[in-house]
Design a protein around this motif. Structure first.
Motif, PDB file in Angstrom:
ATOM      1  N   ILE A 196       8.792  -1.198   3.002  1.00 40.79           N
ATOM      2  CA  ILE A 196       7.466  -0.936   3.565  1.00 40.79           C
ATOM      3  C   ILE A 196       6.633  -0.215   2.506  1.00 40.79           C
ATOM      4  O   ILE A 196       7.124   0.711   1.844  1.00 40.79           O
ATOM      5  N   ILE A 197       5.398  -0.649   2.332  1.00 41.86           N
ATOM      6  CA  ILE A 197       4.490  -0.016   1.377  1.00 41.86           C
ATOM      7  C   ILE A 197       3.154   0.254   2.070  1.00 41.86           C
ATOM      8  O   ILE A 197       2.614  -0.617   2.760  1.00 41.86           O
ATOM      9  N   VAL A 198       2.643   1.465   1.889  1.00 42.91           N
ATOM     10  CA  VAL A 198       1.301   1.813   2.347  1.00 42.91           C
ATOM     11  C   VAL A 198       0.450   2.049   1.110  1.00 42.91           C
ATOM     12  O   VAL A 198       0.758   2.934   0.300  1.00 42.91           O
ATOM     13  N   SER A 199      -0.609   1.262   0.941  1.00 40.53           N
ATOM     14  CA  SER A 199      -1.454   1.361  -0.238  1.00 40.53           C
ATOM     15  C   SER A 199      -2.877   1.758   0.136  1.00 40.53           C
ATOM     16  O   SER A 199      -3.398   1.322   1.161  1.00 40.53           O
ATOM     17  N   GLY A 200      -3.472   2.572  -0.721  1.00 38.35           N
ATOM     18  CA  GLY A 200      -4.846   3.000  -0.505  1.00 38.35           C
ATOM     19  C   GLY A 200      -5.754   2.526  -1.613  1.00 38.35           C
ATOM     20  O   GLY A 200      -5.315   2.291  -2.739  1.00 38.35           O
ATOM     21  N   GLY A 201      -7.050   2.397  -1.285  1.00 36.72           N
ATOM     22  CA  GLY A 201      -8.029   1.919  -2.250  1.00 36.72           C
ATOM     23  C   GLY A 201      -9.115   2.940  -2.532  1.00 36.72           C
ATOM     24  O   GLY A 201      -9.048   4.096  -2.096  1.00 36.72           O
ATOM     25  N   ARG A 202     -10.127   2.476  -3.252  1.00 41.16           N
ATOM     26  CA  ARG A 202     -11.206   3.362  -3.680  1.00 41.16           C
ATOM     27  C   ARG A 202     -12.002   3.918  -2.501  1.00 41.16           C
ATOM     28  O   ARG A 202     -12.634   4.968  -2.600  1.00 41.16           O
ATOM     29  N   ALA A 203     -11.967   3.225  -1.360  1.00 43.03           N
ATOM     30  CA  ALA A 203     -12.738   3.665  -0.194  1.00 43.03           C
ATOM     31  C   ALA A 203     -12.322   5.048   0.295  1.00 43.03           C
ATOM     32  O   ALA A 203     -13.075   5.694   1.037  1.00 43.03           O
ATOM     33  N   LEU A 204     -11.156   5.536  -0.102  1.00 41.31           N
ATOM     34  CA  LEU A 204     -10.728   6.866   0.325  1.00 41.31           C
ATOM     35  C   LEU A 204     -11.600   7.957  -0.280  1.00 41.31           C
ATOM     36  O   LEU A 204     -11.702   9.048   0.271  1.00 41.31           O
ATOM     37  N   GLY A 205     -12.193   7.671  -1.426  1.00 35.20           N
ATOM     38  CA  GLY A 205     -13.207   8.569  -1.963  1.00 35.20           C
ATOM     39  C   GLY A 205     -12.742   9.664  -2.891  1.00 35.20           C
ATOM     40  O   GLY A 205     -13.509  10.154  -3.719  1.00 35.20           O
ATOM     41  N   SER A 206     -11.490  10.093  -2.796  1.00 34.37           N
ATOM     42  CA  SER A 206     -10.992  11.161  -3.659  1.00 34.37           C
ATOM     43  C   SER A 206      -9.473  11.208  -3.618  1.00 34.37           C
ATOM     44  O   SER A 206      -8.841  10.659  -2.694  1.00 34.37           O
ATOM     45  N   GLY A 207      -8.902  11.893  -4.591  1.00 32.78           N
ATOM     46  CA  GLY A 207      -7.464  12.074  -4.611  1.00 32.78           C
ATOM     47  C   GLY A 207      -6.982  12.911  -3.440  1.00 32.78           C
ATOM     48  O   GLY A 207      -5.919  12.649  -2.867  1.00 32.78           O
ATOM     49  N   ASP A 208      -7.760  13.922  -3.071  1.00 33.64           N
ATOM     50  CA  ASP A 208      -7.390  14.758  -1.929  1.00 33.64           C
ATOM     51  C   ASP A 208      -7.328  13.942  -0.649  1.00 33.64           C
ATOM     52  O   ASP A 208      -6.409  14.098   0.172  1.00 33.64           O
ATOM     53  N   PHE A 210      -6.832  10.741  -0.460  1.00 27.68           N
ATOM     54  CA  PHE A 210      -5.696   9.825  -0.595  1.00 27.68           C
ATOM     55  C   PHE A 210      -4.425  10.506  -0.090  1.00 27.68           C
ATOM     56  O   PHE A 210      -3.683   9.942   0.723  1.00 27.68           O
ATOM     57  N   HIS A 211      -4.188  11.711  -0.564  1.00 30.25           N
ATOM     58  CA  HIS A 211      -2.978  12.444  -0.151  1.00 30.25           C
ATOM     59  C   HIS A 211      -3.046  12.823   1.328  1.00 30.25           C
ATOM     60  O   HIS A 211      -2.029  12.800   2.022  1.00 30.25           O
ATOM     61  N   GLN A 212      -4.223  13.160   1.813  1.00 31.85           N
ATOM     62  CA  GLN A 212      -4.371  13.618   3.187  1.00 31.85           C
ATOM     63  C   GLN A 212      -4.168  12.504   4.207  1.00 31.85           C
ATOM     64  O   GLN A 212      -3.570  12.734   5.265  1.00 31.85           O
ATOM     65  N   TYR A 213      -4.606  11.287   3.886  1.00 29.11           N
ATOM     66  CA  TYR A 213      -4.581  10.207   4.870  1.00 29.11           C
ATOM     67  C   TYR A 213      -3.452   9.186   4.629  1.00 29.11           C
ATOM     68  O   TYR A 213      -2.868   8.682   5.589  1.00 29.11           O
ATOM     69  N   ILE A 214      -3.160   8.883   3.374  1.00 25.34           N
ATOM     70  CA  ILE A 214      -2.173   7.839   3.077  1.00 25.34           C
ATOM     71  C   ILE A 214      -0.743   8.357   3.185  1.00 25.34           C
ATOM     72  O   ILE A 214       0.126   7.730   3.813  1.00 25.34           O
ATOM     73  N   GLU A 215      -0.486   9.507   2.595  1.00 27.58           N
ATOM     74  CA  GLU A 215       0.896   9.984   2.504  1.00 27.58           C
ATOM     75  C   GLU A 215       1.525  10.319   3.859  1.00 27.58           C
ATOM     76  O   GLU A 215       2.702  10.011   4.077  1.00 27.58           O
ATOM     77  N   PRO A 216       0.804  10.945   4.798  1.00 25.20           N
ATOM     78  CA  PRO A 216       1.435  11.192   6.109  1.00 25.20           C
ATOM     79  C   PRO A 216       1.836   9.903   6.822  1.00 25.20           C
ATOM     80  O   PRO A 216       2.903   9.850   7.452  1.00 25.20           O
ATOM     81  N   LEU A 217       1.018   8.857   6.716  1.00 26.21           N
ATOM     82  CA  LEU A 217       1.375   7.578   7.329  1.00 26.21           C
ATOM     83  C   LEU A 217       2.601   6.985   6.642  1.00 26.21           C
ATOM     84  O   LEU A 217       3.516   6.478   7.312  1.00 26.21           O
TER      85      LEU A 217
END
Length: 310
Positions: A196-208, A210-217
């Protein structure tokens, strides 16, 4: 017909990418020999000799082969290659680094990134970022080939009884030396072998973000974390997270693309995933053309709710 496969190992185990390359070798047909290199090769040989379809495990333990420096590895394989009809490499960083040098030393054309075997000399490979598939026939007496691991069934571990044979490496390398490695350490699965892979894109807006929304999922799903090239270029995450034509090629059972528009470069690295889920606020985003499940909406509202309910 005999086939030589360069094996890659870690902590005494043969890597999944090598198992997939052995799967491709089995489709070509003939006796398959697996070459393990470096001072840790002896330890990995116990794992390797039990792999189905491997007739012989060659072990070259010269310390000069540690870290798989191409300047040391390529001459050894070119010398051993005199006894083989096919020489196969995984399409990994190591394989793509060593294979062209071996092909040059043997004065043959390399067949890169094959995804199917049609015969001993005929293969399919993607071109134009995976938008077209070329069927190529190699006419050289020796075939030097890199294998896209996501396209082949992995050789089964256990049940094999391969002979283990030491190889006199006799390696000299005065062109390069290993200085250091700065590798990221994570408790999450490795990207290229994750189910399973969860990937994020530029729409997240920042590294913070990215970590806040992608990593918990990802943590809830037991998934690896990936990213689009745009997210990597923007500095949200390191480049070893990058999925795509210029990043890592993956084919997990589930790929979740969040805030990723679906550029051709990215699709080339993940469109072979079994199930693709896309979350994007743009209903016209190209990612929805390849997604099995698509959700149009604001990821900053959807992800916390999704993560909470898992």
């Amino acid at each position: 017909m005999t086939i030589l496969v360069l094996g890659e190992q870690h902590d005494g185990k043969v890597k999944d990418s090598t198992l997939a390359t052995l799967g491709a070798a089995a489709q070509i047909g003939g006796d398959v020999h697996l070459l393990l290199i470096g001072s840790e090769a002896d330890g990995a040989s116990d794992d390797a000799k039990g792999i189905g379809g491997v007739a012989k495990v060659l072990v070259a333990t010269d310390a000069a082969l540690d870290h798989e420096l191409a300047e040391a590895v390529a001459p050894l394989i070119a010398r051993l290659g005199a006894d083989y009809d096919h020489i196969l490499f995984s399409s990994t960083t190591t394989g793509r680094n060593v294979a062209p040098r071996v092909a040059a030393l043997l004065d043959v054309a390399q067949v890169s990134d094959i995804i199917a075997v049609e015969g001993p000399d005929t293969f399919q490979r993607p071109i134009y970022a995976g938008n077209a598939i070329a069927t190529v026939r190699a006419t050289d007496a020796k075939k030097v080939i890199t294998v896209r691991g996501t396209a082949f069934t992995k050789a089964e571990q256990g049940g094999g009884s391969a002979e283990v044979q030491p190889v006199d490496a006799a390696v000299s390398n005065d062109r390069s030396s290993f200085v250091s490695m700065d590798a990221s350490v994570s408790e999450r699965p490795e990207l290229t072998s994750a189910k399973i892979i969860v990937s994020g894109g530029r729409a997240l807006g920042s590294g913070d973000a990215f970590h806040q929304y992608i990593e918990p999922l990802a943590d809830k799903l037991g998934a690896a974390v990936g990213a689009s090239r745009a997210a990597v270029d923007a500095g949200y995450v390191p480049n070893d997270y990058q999925v795509g034509q210029t990043g890592k090629i993956v084919a997990p059972e589930l790929y979740v693309a969040i805030g990723i528009s679906g550029a051709i470069q990215h699709l080339a690295g993940m469109k072979d995933s079994k199930v693709i889920v896309a979350i994007n606020k743009d209903e016209e985003a190209p990612i929805f053309q390849v997604a099995d499940v698509g959700l149009v909406g604001d990821l900053f509202k959807i992800l916390p709710e999704l993560t909470e309910k898992l």
